[in-house]
Write an enzyme that holds these catalytic residues in place. Sequence first.
Site, mmCIF file in Angstrom:
data_model
loop_
_atom_site.group_PDB
_atom_site.id
_atom_site.type_symbol
_atom_site.label_atom_id
_atom_site.label_comp_id
_atom_site.label_asym_id
_atom_site.label_seq_id
_atom_site.Cartn_x
_atom_site.Cartn_y
_atom_site.Cartn_z
ATOM 1 N N GLU A 53 4.444 -5.074 7.319
ATOM 2 C CA GLU A 53 3.804 -4.290 7.863
ATOM 3 C C GLU A 53 4.054 -3.906 9.282
ATOM 4 O OE1 GLU A 53 2.514 -6.552 5.956
ATOM 5 O OE2 GLU A 53 0.948 -5.718 4.674
ATOM 6 N N ALA A 76 0.886 -1.087 0.175
ATOM 7 C CA ALA A 76 -0.199 -0.027 -0.001
ATOM 8 C C ALA A 76 0.894 1.157 -0.009
ATOM 9 C CB ALA A 76 -1.014 -0.236 1.405
HETATM 10 N N1 COA Z 1 4.769 3.122 -0.486
HETATM 11 C C1 COA Z 1 5.121 4.357 -0.918
HETATM 12 N N2 COA Z 1 6.325 4.665 -1.421
HETATM 13 C C2 COA Z 1 7.357 3.424 -1.609
HETATM 14 C C3 COA Z 1 6.709 2.351 -1.175
HETATM 15 C C4 COA Z 1 5.249 2.162 -0.412
HETATM 16 N N3 COA Z 1 5.158 0.848 -0.182
HETATM 17 N N4 COA Z 1 7.707 1.183 -1.405
HETATM 18 C C5 COA Z 1 8.689 2.259 -1.697
HETATM 19 N N5 COA Z 1 8.164 3.446 -2.064
HETATM 20 C C6 COA Z 1 9.083 4.332 -2.588
HETATM 21 C C7 COA Z 1 10.330 4.810 -1.684
HETATM 22 O O1 COA Z 1 10.032 5.795 -0.586
HETATM 23 C C8 COA Z 1 11.564 5.411 -2.732
HETATM 24 O O2 COA Z 1 10.869 6.952 -2.872
HETATM 25 P P1 COA Z 1 12.013 7.970 -2.807
HETATM 26 O O3 COA Z 1 12.743 7.499 -4.146
HETATM 27 O O4 COA Z 1 11.118 9.235 -3.318
HETATM 28 O O5 COA Z 1 12.882 8.134 -1.722
HETATM 29 C C9 COA Z 1 11.106 4.651 -3.741
HETATM 30 O O6 COA Z 1 9.822 3.994 -3.758
HETATM 31 C C10 COA Z 1 12.128 3.623 -4.095
HETATM 32 O O7 COA Z 1 12.010 2.798 -3.008
HETATM 33 P P2 COA Z 1 13.640 2.714 -2.109
HETATM 34 O O8 COA Z 1 13.314 2.266 -0.704
HETATM 35 O O9 COA Z 1 14.589 3.685 -2.325
HETATM 36 O O10 COA Z 1 14.420 1.284 -3.012
HETATM 37 P P3 COA Z 1 15.081 0.026 -2.284
HETATM 38 O O11 COA Z 1 15.670 -0.753 -3.358
HETATM 39 O O12 COA Z 1 16.045 0.784 -1.366
HETATM 40 O O13 COA Z 1 14.130 -0.490 -1.223
HETATM 41 C C11 COA Z 1 12.211 -1.837 -0.650
HETATM 42 C C12 COA Z 1 13.135 -1.157 -1.836
HETATM 43 C C13 COA Z 1 10.803 -2.446 -1.277
HETATM 44 C C14 COA Z 1 12.745 -2.906 0.217
HETATM 45 C C15 COA Z 1 11.533 -0.625 0.179
HETATM 46 O O14 COA Z 1 11.146 0.489 -0.638
HETATM 47 C C16 COA Z 1 10.678 -0.801 1.300
HETATM 48 O O15 COA Z 1 10.797 -1.523 2.138
HETATM 49 N N6 COA Z 1 9.385 -0.188 0.795
HETATM 50 C C17 COA Z 1 7.997 -0.457 1.735
HETATM 51 C C18 COA Z 1 7.621 -1.870 1.875
HETATM 52 C C19 COA Z 1 6.387 -2.101 2.828
HETATM 53 O O16 COA Z 1 6.705 -1.707 3.849
HETATM 54 N N7 COA Z 1 5.265 -2.211 2.139
HETATM 55 C C20 COA Z 1 4.207 -2.608 3.095
HETATM 56 C C21 COA Z 1 3.291 -1.150 3.081
HETATM 57 S S1 COA Z 1 1.895 -1.345 4.086
#
Ligand code: COA
Length: 263
Positions: free
Chosen positions: A134, A66
């Site tokens: 989460e 999400a």
């Molecule tokens: N919601 C909003 N934005 C998100 C997102 C999410 N679920 N997942 C990733 N993004 C965004 C990041 O904030 C980042 O934005 P920015 O470039 O403006 O900083 C962009 O996507 C790229 O992500 P980034 O974290 O820089 O990539 P990464 O390769 O270092 O890590 C993940 C990838 C998927 C491990 C990491 O983004 C992450 O943990 N995301 C959240 C996953 C999560 O908790 N999902 C459940 C939500 S309830």
Amino acid sequence: MSYENILFEIHDGVGVLTFNRPKVLNALNPQTLDEVADVISRAAREDAIRVLVLTGAGDKAFVAGADINEFLKFNTLSARYFAEKGQGIFFEIEQLPKPVIACVNGFALGGGCELAMACDFIYASEKARFGQPEINLGIIPGFGGTQRILRLIGRARAKELCMSGEMIDARQAKEIGLVAKVFPADQLFDETMKAARMLASKSPAGLRSIKKVIDCGSDIDLRSGCALEAEAFGVLFGTEDMREGVSAFLEKRKPQFKGSLTK
Ligand code: COA
């Protein structure tokens, strides 16, 4: 409806929905959910769409969950509404009387993993990563994740994944029964489309029955499930597709299933 957050195309009976918000790794905001709902209702109405494939744009993410940018705006009620909205749409995917394949090309986290689990089965790239992180935000899955993961992989593993918030790779996901098949990243989409076209050539009424009987069966006792199966088995003997399938076998030719779910 015009789409801003997804792409949708139809090829040879296969509808391909691509999540397309690369800046946030294809995260799901309320508008994206509305667009998905629109595609699902189209797929339910249109005979030209016999199978749906869900995938993510780019090579990094299927859906990274999400959209966390929305979360600080939520209060108790609006968060509950958001969860119910996602759950409702994922139920629509399960209730769509056509196969839905999740083609997981990268991160399938949180709502992305929940979405993949609401599909009929998952094909994943070797680069795919799955998880329910989460807990790291101080919350829990809200789009049906705790319930579907429980049913797919069992109580202990479901708790381990949801409590730790850890990511697992495609190979581990296959080992625990979350993923059906794993492919090299550059072959995933073609292999998924090959499988989708194969399903598009089968009897629509037969596919609908399999989906319904297996999904209902996972929530009820064996005898009730078998009663549903016998009912569906009988109903299919009233279809043209059944006559065509059996005749084609007896005549040693390939069947041409033309059945429709709407006429
Ligand atoms: N919601 C909003 N934005 C998100 C997102 C999410 N679920 N997942 C990733 N993004 C965004 C990041 O904030 C980042 O934005 P920015 O470039 O403006 O900083 C962009 O996507 C790229 O992500 P980034 O974290 O820089 O990539 P990464 O390769 O270092 O890590 C993940 C990838 C998927 C491990 C990491 O983004 C992450 O943990 N995301 C959240 C996953 C999560 O908790 N999902 C459940 C939500 S309830």
